[in-house]
Enzyme design. Sequence first.
Site, PDB file in Angstrom:
ATOM      1  N   GLU A  41       0.829  -1.198   0.000  1.00  0.00           N
ATOM      2  CA  GLU A  41       0.000   0.000   0.000  1.00  0.00           C
ATOM      3  C   GLU A  41       0.871   1.258   0.000  1.00  0.00           C
ATOM      4  O   GLU A  41       1.854   1.342   0.740  1.00  0.00           O
ATOM      5  CB  GLU A  41      -0.885  -0.033   1.246  1.00  0.00           C
ATOM      6  N   LYS A 108      -9.203   2.282  -2.590  1.00  0.00           N
ATOM      7  CA  LYS A 108      -9.498   1.681  -1.290  1.00  0.00           C
ATOM      8  C   LYS A 108     -10.898   2.089  -0.847  1.00  0.00           C
ATOM      9  O   LYS A 108     -11.282   3.264  -0.941  1.00  0.00           O
ATOM     10  CB  LYS A 108      -8.451   2.137  -0.264  1.00  0.00           C
ATOM     11  N   CYS A 144      -5.389  -3.167   2.172  1.00  0.00           N
ATOM     12  CA  CYS A 144      -5.312  -3.266   3.641  1.00  0.00           C
ATOM     13  C   CYS A 144      -6.676  -3.453   4.300  1.00  0.00           C
ATOM     14  O   CYS A 144      -7.231  -4.548   4.303  1.00  0.00           O
ATOM     15  CB  CYS A 144      -4.581  -2.049   4.194  1.00  0.00           C
TER      16      CYS A 144
END
Length: 542
Positions: A41, A108, A144
Amino acid sequence: MLIALAQINPVVGDLEYNTGKILEYINKAGAARSDLVVFPELAITGYPAQDLLLNKQFLDAVEIKLQDICRAVGDTGVILGVPMRGNKGLYNAAALMYQGKLRDVQYKSLLPVYDVFDEKRYFEPAEVRKCIVFKGRRLGVTICEDIWNDKDCWNRQRYAIDPLEELVHQGAEIIINLSASPYHYGKYALRTGMLGKLAAKYQVNMVYVNQVGGNDHLIFDGSSVVVNKAGSLCQRLNKFTEDFALINTGELSKGEFNETGQEDIGWIYEALLLGTRDYLFKNGFGRALVGLSGGIDSSVTAAIAAAALGTDNVVGVSMPSRYSSEGSKDDAYLLAENLGIKYRQLHIDNIFKAYTELFNPEGRPIMDLAEENIQARIRGNILMFISNREGQMVLTTGNKSEMAMGYSTIYGDMAGGLSVLADVPKVMVYRLAEYINREKEVIPRNVISKPPSAELRPDQKDEDSLPPYEVLDQILKAYIEDIKPIDEIVAMGFNRGLVLDITRRVDTAEYKRQQAPPGLRVTSRAFGPGRRMPVAQHWHIK
């Protein structure tokens, strides 16, 4: 599909360095003829980049570097974490590049704002989640937190959507997760346990690539893994170091990886080495300075510094006073000899005497708190003088138990650039000492066996004003890390008056902790960004 996992240690904000590192690993993956290489990330910027992400010039520079990387991509596809500007603002993105072009992007979806995270300050959430088709395979690309919201893994869901579930229902054949997951003791087991459950639940292979390195108070362990659709671990990259591995998704059913990574005190030790080394080097320091009292905390701090930076780059300074025992002075010297670090001894008694003559009516000690604290402040000033003149960073030596109780001196033992043990409870400090001594005696046995003492007055012991650390640490963990109410802590078998006294002292010492240097996080809840408490407040259970 042959997938390369690129577990790198980026430097926050150093776009030139990070881009060079990324290109190095892209070339390595290309030489191995992998179909795809996956990075962590926000690999271009490092994580967390915090308010750098609010700077337009910084984001402009990120876009230029992304274009440079894109042009260098050949027949090995690249999935890379990068901040990316979109229609509604800035997004935390995973960019797929192939044959010189940006082919696809997934933003994300889940932006954490708990613990040490504050991503909604910077990013907009993805509105759409879709599989990315690459070389005939449907990839479910997540970032994540996107995989940390499964209703069967946790007591409650933090978010209304589950990106993983959506991608699997869209036919994702492989789940790829780009991560910057900070370490604390127990995190590896928690993380791999979750990944195993998710892979087995959805019958899908999972590739998880985590950042490694120390960035300020956070330590990232790497420990990237591949889990097959049966939930078995097939590959684990090394912990606390950069690493690279290849996995063939067609061969992931061929048995379970031989797991040797169960967490023990050695993980804490390695985390502290990495956090110390990266904090100094990424701040432009190559050498450290440690005040050696002959006690357990300064001994463990010096041992970690020596292992992290090299013995030639650590100076230990003993600063005895009239209250320092001969044993403590001998232990400080012996520790420096065992470690092979540079050693100096500077007596502080003349300076201390000048203070007592200046402030005391009769010119001699009266044994009050001011006199105890001035000794610590004299030592802090000496260390900072040497630091300014010679260029070493001062490492403070206080542990979590002492910091919790306010058992520390502002501008004294709290003076320095990094607090190595700030999140290590006292009992764990002793475990670290034994681990350091596992092959030979490095920390003198007398340091470990003698009762802990600040030695700021005659015959002083920590237990004069603190409960035994075996008791104290249990109460502190329950209150600080587990956030248990007072009644629940008492129900664990502790005296209510003791619990009230300890928790009140924790609360009233907040003003000290917010003036302390950054501390390396190794527990589930550390002082600092992960525990945001007001200083001027009057709430406390009676």
